[in-house]
Design a protein around this motif. Sequence first.
Motif, PDB file in Angstrom:
ATOM      1  N   PHE A 159       5.937  18.520  19.011  1.00  0.00           N
ATOM      2  CA  PHE A 159       6.889  19.272  18.192  1.00  0.00           C
ATOM      3  C   PHE A 159       6.083  20.249  17.348  1.00  0.00           C
ATOM      4  O   PHE A 159       5.459  19.862  16.364  1.00  0.00           O
ATOM      5  N   TYR A 218       5.726  23.468  14.975  1.00  0.00           N
ATOM      6  CA  TYR A 218       6.441  24.275  13.990  1.00  0.00           C
ATOM      7  C   TYR A 218       5.546  25.414  13.513  1.00  0.00           C
ATOM      8  O   TYR A 218       4.319  25.312  13.559  1.00  0.00           O
ATOM      9  N   CYS A 271      10.179  19.497   8.390  1.00  0.00           N
ATOM     10  CA  CYS A 271       9.715  19.542   9.788  1.00  0.00           C
ATOM     11  C   CYS A 271       9.547  18.134  10.338  1.00  0.00           C
ATOM     12  O   CYS A 271       9.991  17.821  11.456  1.00  0.00           O
ATOM     13  N   HIS A 272       8.920  17.263   9.559  1.00  0.00           N
ATOM     14  CA  HIS A 272       8.723  15.887  10.007  1.00  0.00           C
ATOM     15  C   HIS A 272      10.056  15.164  10.179  1.00  0.00           C
ATOM     16  O   HIS A 272      10.204  14.335  11.083  1.00  0.00           O
ATOM     17  N   THR A 320      11.533  16.173  13.483  1.00  0.00           N
ATOM     18  CA  THR A 320      10.855  15.412  14.539  1.00  0.00           C
ATOM     19  C   THR A 320      11.398  13.992  14.620  1.00  0.00           C
ATOM     20  O   THR A 320      11.713  13.490  15.706  1.00  0.00           O
ATOM     21  N   TYR A 328       4.135  11.091  20.810  1.00  0.00           N
ATOM     22  CA  TYR A 328       4.571  12.377  20.272  1.00  0.00           C
ATOM     23  C   TYR A 328       3.758  12.734  19.028  1.00  0.00           C
ATOM     24  O   TYR A 328       3.120  11.886  18.407  1.00  0.00           O
ATOM     25  N   THR A 379       3.758  15.839  15.578  1.00  0.00           N
ATOM     26  CA  THR A 379       4.247  17.022  14.866  1.00  0.00           C
ATOM     27  C   THR A 379       3.044  17.894  14.545  1.00  0.00           C
ATOM     28  O   THR A 379       2.079  17.419  13.936  1.00  0.00           O
TER      29      THR A 379
END
Length: 354
Positions: free
Chosen positions: A205, A207, A246-247, A250, A264, A266
């Motif tokens: 993910f 950003y 942002c987290h 995710t 995964y 971030t």
Amino acid sequence: MQVQEPQVSSEKSVATKLKTGVLIVNLGTPDSPSTPDVRKYLREFLMDGRVIDIPYAFRWMLVNLIIAPFRAPKSAKVYKELWTERGSPLKFYGEDIEKMLQAQLGEEYDVKLAMRYQSPSMDAGLELFKKSGYKKIIVVPFFPQYASASTGSVYEKTMRIVKEWQIIPEISFVNTFYDHPKFIEYFATAARNYMAKQDYDYFMFSYHGLPQRQIRKGDCTGNTCQFGSCCDTIHSMNQYCYRAQCHETTRLLVKQLGLKEGTYATTFQSRLGSDPWVQPYTDVVIKELTAQGKKKILVFSPAFVADCLETTIEIGEEYREMFEEFGGQHWQLVESLNNSPMWVDLLEDLVKKA
């Protein structure tokens, strides 16, 4: 006896004609991929004190004497790769959404697309609402997570324009939608389409990055932001923290997709200059993952609502080439909302709640 027709209140008649203006605002794009137009765009964008938050004199010299002259020719080449027959995707997807949202909201609303930098300008959109006597204006920045350099800049520009008006109507701002159910649903649905065709051993993910100093400036307590576990949950002290939001995006996507811990990450991309930016950096993580033997990665870019230079070129091409160079086999970018009906549904919900 003559029966008189009931009189319709003139006030009620006028009220039924009043509309709400909806200004949807994305970041901006050059008018063309030519070097002069790209240079013009970079100058306007980077001279914003919320984007490069250093004293004006130093910012002016940095932008006009170093960045714009030397970066514009290189950026113009990249924009030429991005450009289509319809022009810049960020702009024509915005035009599509303007029409689609207008049709969905109906005649009680007037929807106008604007760009924070370049055209169509926020000045022109707001001036139209001013002259037409709208009862209310709703400003919708196209940034899922809040940042001073994006959403904050749109707010500031709006207030700078309307402060000169003699009559200022009610104005509402949409702040964020990083956790909106339809936002999460869109990316999860798009991801499942790829996961049905291919097994992935990792999910990234990515950003857009921000300088750490800008994150710290937004810490009203002065000691909450530690760039670590402080973003593990959203609470009153970090609710406007870009990194924390942002987290959270995710986490919501991970839950929706049922991803396992350790599969995964971030990350943050597009850093500029020597000052530390929010970490981990996407390009660094790519090298680490290939060293661990990861071969097939599905990548999300949930900081953007329209595919643009940072998604199509940076993630879709440059990072893919890096991944393959270090031994990766399959790199797939999940497309942004672009002109999807689900994006229009999300916007309708944001507007009506505003």
